[in-house]
Design a protein around this motif. Structure first.
Motif, PDB file in Angstrom:
ATOM      1  N   TYR A 180       0.838  -1.199   0.000  1.00 30.98           N
ATOM      2  CA  TYR A 180       0.000   0.000   0.000  1.00 30.98           C
ATOM      3  C   TYR A 180       0.878   1.256   0.000  1.00 30.98           C
ATOM      4  O   TYR A 180       0.585   2.236  -0.690  1.00 30.98           O
ATOM      5  N   PHE A 181       1.942   1.209   0.784  1.00 30.65           N
ATOM      6  CA  PHE A 181       2.830   2.368   0.858  1.00 30.65           C
ATOM      7  C   PHE A 181       3.622   2.534  -0.436  1.00 30.65           C
ATOM      8  O   PHE A 181       3.806   3.658  -0.914  1.00 30.65           O
ATOM      9  N   VAL A 182       4.071   1.423  -1.008  1.00 26.21           N
ATOM     10  CA  VAL A 182       4.794   1.499  -2.281  1.00 26.21           C
ATOM     11  C   VAL A 182       3.882   2.065  -3.362  1.00 26.21           C
ATOM     12  O   VAL A 182       4.267   2.970  -4.127  1.00 26.21           O
ATOM     13  N   GLY A 183       2.665   1.555  -3.426  1.00 29.00           N
ATOM     14  CA  GLY A 183       1.712   2.057  -4.416  1.00 29.00           C
ATOM     15  C   GLY A 183       1.375   3.520  -4.211  1.00 29.00           C
ATOM     16  O   GLY A 183       1.255   4.291  -5.181  1.00 29.00           O
ATOM     17  N   ALA A 184       1.253   3.916  -2.944  1.00 27.80           N
ATOM     18  CA  ALA A 184       0.940   5.315  -2.637  1.00 27.80           C
ATOM     19  C   ALA A 184       2.075   6.233  -3.063  1.00 27.80           C
ATOM     20  O   ALA A 184       1.839   7.324  -3.596  1.00 27.80           O
ATOM     21  N   ILE A 185       3.306   5.804  -2.841  1.00 27.66           N
ATOM     22  CA  ILE A 185       4.454   6.626  -3.218  1.00 27.66           C
ATOM     23  C   ILE A 185       4.525   6.794  -4.728  1.00 27.66           C
ATOM     24  O   ILE A 185       4.726   7.908  -5.241  1.00 27.66           O
ATOM     25  N   VAL A 186       4.344   5.711  -5.453  1.00 27.49           N
ATOM     26  CA  VAL A 186       4.407   5.777  -6.921  1.00 27.49           C
ATOM     27  C   VAL A 186       3.264   6.625  -7.471  1.00 27.49           C
ATOM     28  O   VAL A 186       3.470   7.537  -8.287  1.00 27.49           O
ATOM     29  N   ALA A 187       2.035   6.326  -7.018  1.00 25.02           N
ATOM     30  CA  ALA A 187       0.874   7.076  -7.507  1.00 25.02           C
ATOM     31  C   ALA A 187       0.974   8.543  -7.122  1.00 25.02           C
ATOM     32  O   ALA A 187       0.673   9.438  -7.942  1.00 25.02           O
ATOM     33  N   GLY A 188       1.388   8.817  -5.890  1.00 25.87           N
ATOM     34  CA  GLY A 188       1.501  10.197  -5.433  1.00 25.87           C
ATOM     35  C   GLY A 188       2.518  10.974  -6.229  1.00 25.87           C
ATOM     36  O   GLY A 188       2.272  12.126  -6.618  1.00 25.87           O
ATOM     37  N   TYR A 189       3.666  10.358  -6.514  1.00 22.29           N
ATOM     38  CA  TYR A 189       4.700  11.070  -7.275  1.00 22.29           C
ATOM     39  C   TYR A 189       4.193  11.461  -8.654  1.00 22.29           C
ATOM     40  O   TYR A 189       4.374  12.609  -9.097  1.00 22.29           O
ATOM     41  N   PHE A 190       3.559  10.529  -9.362  1.00 23.92           N
ATOM     42  CA  PHE A 190       3.102  10.839 -10.714  1.00 23.92           C
ATOM     43  C   PHE A 190       1.958  11.857 -10.708  1.00 23.92           C
ATOM     44  O   PHE A 190       1.853  12.679 -11.625  1.00 23.92           O
ATOM     45  N   LEU A 191       1.120  11.826  -9.687  1.00 18.72           N
ATOM     46  CA  LEU A 191       0.105  12.878  -9.559  1.00 18.72           C
ATOM     47  C   LEU A 191       0.765  14.231  -9.341  1.00 18.72           C
ATOM     48  O   LEU A 191       0.346  15.240  -9.913  1.00 18.72           O
ATOM     49  N   GLY A 192       1.805  14.237  -8.525  1.00 18.04           N
ATOM     50  CA  GLY A 192       2.511  15.483  -8.254  1.00 18.04           C
ATOM     51  C   GLY A 192       3.169  16.069  -9.482  1.00 18.04           C
ATOM     52  O   GLY A 192       3.367  17.292  -9.570  1.00 18.04           O
ATOM     53  N   CYS A 193       3.515  15.210 -10.435  1.00 12.77           N
ATOM     54  CA  CYS A 193       4.168  15.681 -11.658  1.00 12.77           C
ATOM     55  C   CYS A 193       3.239  16.486 -12.561  1.00 12.77           C
ATOM     56  O   CYS A 193       3.702  17.097 -13.536  1.00 12.77           O
ATOM     57  N   ILE A 194       1.947  16.488 -12.272  1.00  7.91           N
ATOM     58  CA  ILE A 194       1.006  17.306 -13.045  1.00  7.91           C
ATOM     59  C   ILE A 194       1.247  18.762 -12.652  1.00  7.91           C
ATOM     60  O   ILE A 194       0.790  19.228 -11.615  1.00  7.91           O
ATOM     61  N   GLN A 195       1.986  19.476 -13.470  1.00  9.70           N
ATOM     62  CA  GLN A 195       2.433  20.832 -13.165  1.00  9.70           C
ATOM     63  C   GLN A 195       1.442  21.871 -13.693  1.00  9.70           C
ATOM     64  O   GLN A 195       1.497  22.254 -14.871  1.00  9.70           O
ATOM     65  N   SER A 196       0.558  22.323 -12.833  1.00 10.64           N
ATOM     66  CA  SER A 196      -0.475  23.281 -13.249  1.00 10.64           C
ATOM     67  C   SER A 196       0.145  24.543 -13.838  1.00 10.64           C
ATOM     68  O   SER A 196      -0.259  25.013 -14.911  1.00 10.64           O
ATOM     69  N   GLY A 197       1.133  25.107 -13.148  1.00 15.32           N
ATOM     70  CA  GLY A 197       1.744  26.348 -13.602  1.00 15.32           C
ATOM     71  C   GLY A 197       2.421  26.203 -14.950  1.00 15.32           C
ATOM     72  O   GLY A 197       2.334  27.095 -15.805  1.00 15.32           O
ATOM     73  N   PHE A 198       3.100  25.081 -15.153  1.00 16.47           N
ATOM     74  CA  PHE A 198       3.785  24.848 -16.425  1.00 16.47           C
ATOM     75  C   PHE A 198       2.789  24.766 -17.571  1.00 16.47           C
ATOM     76  O   PHE A 198       2.970  25.397 -18.625  1.00 16.47           O
TER      77      PHE A 198
END
Length: 211
Positions: free
Chosen positions: A7-25
């Motif tokens: 669960y933690f591994v999946g959360a880290i991977v999913a969270g990182y890729f969600l974070g890569c969505i750069q609104s400002g860019f």
């Protein structure tokens, strides 16, 4: 590796890729520019405000906040209740931190993203509204008194340690993850700290000329 660790591994991977969505860019690209080539070189809300104005800055803020807010709520209200033995509170902070890391260091932008303050505040609001409220009060108060968004962001981040200690006493696991939030927030503001000390930091309301 135990099933709970996945669960933690999946959360880290999913969270990182969600974070890569750069609104400002992306908002900058729609406006015809790379926001990182202007102002502070940051892809966050403050630089968008200085460069592209209030409406685009608001869109940037909402995008950066929601990508931190929603995953924490998913863990809190969907995953947590369905897996009672899961450390839901820790997982909420872990996935939130992964989102912040994706925001700060997006792989597709050569790891040049934002500073993660809006995302961090949104994560904390979803995790514990009391901490989220403290973030809001600190940020608004410091900006109102000094007009320095960077100073408000730094103090907000440092305040997380006190708030976690006060509202979740004895939860050293949560405090340990919060230390990471604070460390990276301050580290991402290291150039701002130098300018604050030198008296050359830009204040809220200053504009950047876009050619």
């Amino acid at each position: 590796m135990t099933s709970l660790m996945w669960y933690f591994v999946g959360a880290i991977v999913a969270g990182y890729f969600l974070g890569c969505i750069q609104s400002g860019f992306f908002i900058g690209k729609i406006a015809g520019l790379d926001i990182r080539q202007y102002g502070s070189g940051n892809a966050g809300t403050t630089n968008v405000l200085r460069t592209l104005g209030k409406s685009r800055a608001l869109c940037t803020f909402l995008g950066d906040a929601l990508k931190g807010f929603i995953p924490v709520l998913v863990v809190k209200y969907l995953m947590g209740p369905s897996v009672p033995e899961l450390n839901s509170e820790l997982l909420q902070l872990v996935i939130g931190f992964a989102v912040v890391m994706g925001h700060d260091y997006p792989f597709f932008l050569n790891f040049r993203g934002g500073k993660g303050i809006a995302t961090t505040a949104a994560v904390m609001m979803a995790f514990d509204w009391r901490i989220g409220l403290c973030c809001f009060v600190i940020f608004v108060t410091v900006v109102a008194l000094t007009r320095y968004v960077s100073l408000a962001s730094i103090l907000l981040s440092l305040g997380l340690l006190v708030e976690m200690f006060v509202f979740h006493p004895g939860r050293w696991d949560l405090l340990a993850v919060t230390v990471l939030y604070t460390f990276f927030a301050v580290y991402r503001h290291r150039a701002n700290i130098k300018r604050l000390l030198a008296g050359t930091e830009s204040k809220l309301g200053q504009k950047v000329e876009v050619k």
